[in-house]
Design an enzyme around this catalytic site. Sequence first.
Site, short mmCIF file in Angstrom:
data_model
loop_
_atom_site.label_atom_id
_atom_site.label_comp_id
_atom_site.label_asym_id
_atom_site.label_seq_id
_atom_site.Cartn_x
_atom_site.Cartn_y
_atom_site.Cartn_z
N ASP A 79 4.30 11.48 29.29
CA ASP A 79 3.17 12.42 29.24
C ASP A 79 2.01 11.89 30.07
O ASP A 79 1.93 10.70 30.38
CB ASP A 79 2.71 12.69 27.79
CG ASP A 79 2.18 11.47 27.07
OD1 ASP A 79 2.71 10.36 27.29
OD2 ASP A 79 1.23 11.62 26.27
N GLU A 140 1.94 9.45 24.11
CA GLU A 140 1.09 8.25 24.21
C GLU A 140 -0.36 8.65 24.41
O GLU A 140 -1.26 8.03 23.84
CB GLU A 140 1.57 7.36 25.36
CG GLU A 140 1.01 5.94 25.33
CD GLU A 140 -0.39 5.80 25.92
OE1 GLU A 140 -1.08 4.84 25.58
OE2 GLU A 140 -0.78 6.67 26.70
N1 BES Z 1 -1.88 3.06 30.25
C1 BES Z 1 -2.98 3.38 29.43
C2 BES Z 1 -3.54 2.18 28.71
C3 BES Z 1 -4.19 1.16 29.57
C4 BES Z 1 -5.14 1.52 30.52
C5 BES Z 1 -3.91 -0.14 29.39
C6 BES Z 1 -5.73 0.57 31.29
C7 BES Z 1 -4.52 -1.10 30.16
C8 BES Z 1 -5.43 -0.75 31.11
C9 BES Z 1 -2.57 4.41 28.41
O1 BES Z 1 -1.79 5.44 28.95
C10 BES Z 1 -3.79 5.08 27.86
O2 BES Z 1 -4.49 5.69 28.60
N2 BES Z 1 -3.97 4.99 26.56
C11 BES Z 1 -4.98 5.72 25.91
C12 BES Z 1 -4.60 5.73 24.45
C13 BES Z 1 -5.24 6.76 23.62
C14 BES Z 1 -5.24 8.15 24.19
C15 BES Z 1 -4.65 6.75 22.24
C16 BES Z 1 -6.33 5.09 26.13
O3 BES Z 1 -6.43 3.86 26.26
O4 BES Z 1 -7.30 5.83 26.20
MN MN Z 2 -0.30 4.76 30.08
MN MN Z 3 -3.23 6.84 29.97
#
Ligand code: BES
Ligand code: MN
Ligand code: MN
Length: 443
Positions: A79, A140
């Site tokens: 997603d 996710e």
């Molecule tokens: N890949 C990211 C997380 C991430 C971003 C890790 C930058 C390390 C560095 C992930 O897809 C993400 O965006 N997670 C969301 C989670 C939330 C929507 C529950 C986030 O961090 O905002």
């Molecule tokens: Mn991600």
């Molecule tokens: Mn993300």
Amino acid sequence: MDRDRLLRELYEFLRIPSVSTLPAHDDDCRAAAEWVAAELRRLGCSDVQFLGSEKHPVVSGVGPPVPGAPTLLLYGHYDVQPPDPLNEWTTPPFEPAVRDGRLYARGAADDKGQVFCLLKAIEAGGRPTVNFRFLIEGEEEFGSKVLFDLLKREPQRAQADVAVVADMSYVAPGWPAVYTMLRGLCYAEITVRTAKSDLHSGEYGGAAPNAHEELARLLVRLKSDDGRINVPGFYGPVKRPSTAELAAWKKLPFKEKEFLAKRVQAKGLTGLKKYSVLERLWALPTFEIHGITGGFTGQGAKTVIPAEATAKISLRLVPNQTLKTVQRQVAAAVKRFAPKHVTASVKFLHGADPAQIKLNHPAFALLDRAFREVVGRGTVPARAGGSIPVVPALGAGGAPVILTGIGLPDDRLHAPDEKLDLKQLWDGIAVFKRFYELLGRGA
Ligand code: BES
Ligand code: MN
Ligand code: MN
């Protein structure tokens, strides 16, 4: 491998607008899940299944058996975040385009390009040397509830000797990383109601409460000018990184000036100034306002006192903070800071506990070696500001969770012109191919 063919295949995946938070894209999420399932079948997986009762399934699969070899769980998500504002993209978000060796598309780096990389590295390696397990989810970007519930019901789904989560980036070009921490997240809507309905601002203005004004005041009580979050008890469990860790960060190729000028591209940085920028990004909690709705925002002018206003906010959490406690603290703070004449309520949308990872398992040394061989430098330990909700649950069975990735810090995740450098992709395929080999050999 034939790079043109690989690019064509990745384009297909990226063209599917699998935005998990928008119900209008439910069918697209299903199509992205089907794309992943078809890839898993092509890799010779048995037992390719769509799991979970919620709307976007977790795609699971079991690679061809390799008796005696370790089991490696690969996690990723199909997603993506909404692509808006659309007019800020140079080319449309779901029409992948290469410019200057960079592939532009929503999901190029987060996370379709990286899922693609993990899968194509298997193909590149020929006959598998480890027992692959796959959990590629589709929620996710809004909290991973479906995978969470699945792992609660069936924890054996995450049973493995090693788990790899490739959803992160290098710390700088040429500097691959493994992560020792992810921040947690507490996402909420704060709504302020001040009257039964909107009121004429001439007839009532001066005496009637205004929902937007009350909300604005409530928000600045929650976080003050200097960046301090005033939720009572919030900073209680927060610990500073060790002096050794802080010293290691000083050696990373990170310059505050360049971060401001090249990446943030603003006029100045904010936050708790007595801490370094990396400490603010990686080791301190945050409070952000994502959007405010209510009142009149249409074209032209309307003289009205709004009766209701809502702010979407989130707090990032650091080790020793827990989602549950923070939710309680935020609800209490809103109640306490809202004046008697308004009704303030908080609705929690999703969240995640922070994750902490120890790097002592031998698999980390193998990944370090694979990066060293392919890109000329091993992995540096770092922390991440972002969140991946399911990481603590993936490690619950005892497998080390390797948080790494092939992106670069300027990939513009969640923003217009998200991209993935093609060199990162080709290197990444070679790195993971080598890692699978080394792991299989028990090297
Ligand atoms: N890949 C990211 C997380 C991430 C971003 C890790 C930058 C390390 C560095 C992930 O897809 C993400 O965006 N997670 C969301 C989670 C939330 C929507 C529950 C986030 O961090 O905002
Ligand atoms: Mn991600
Ligand atoms: Mn993300």
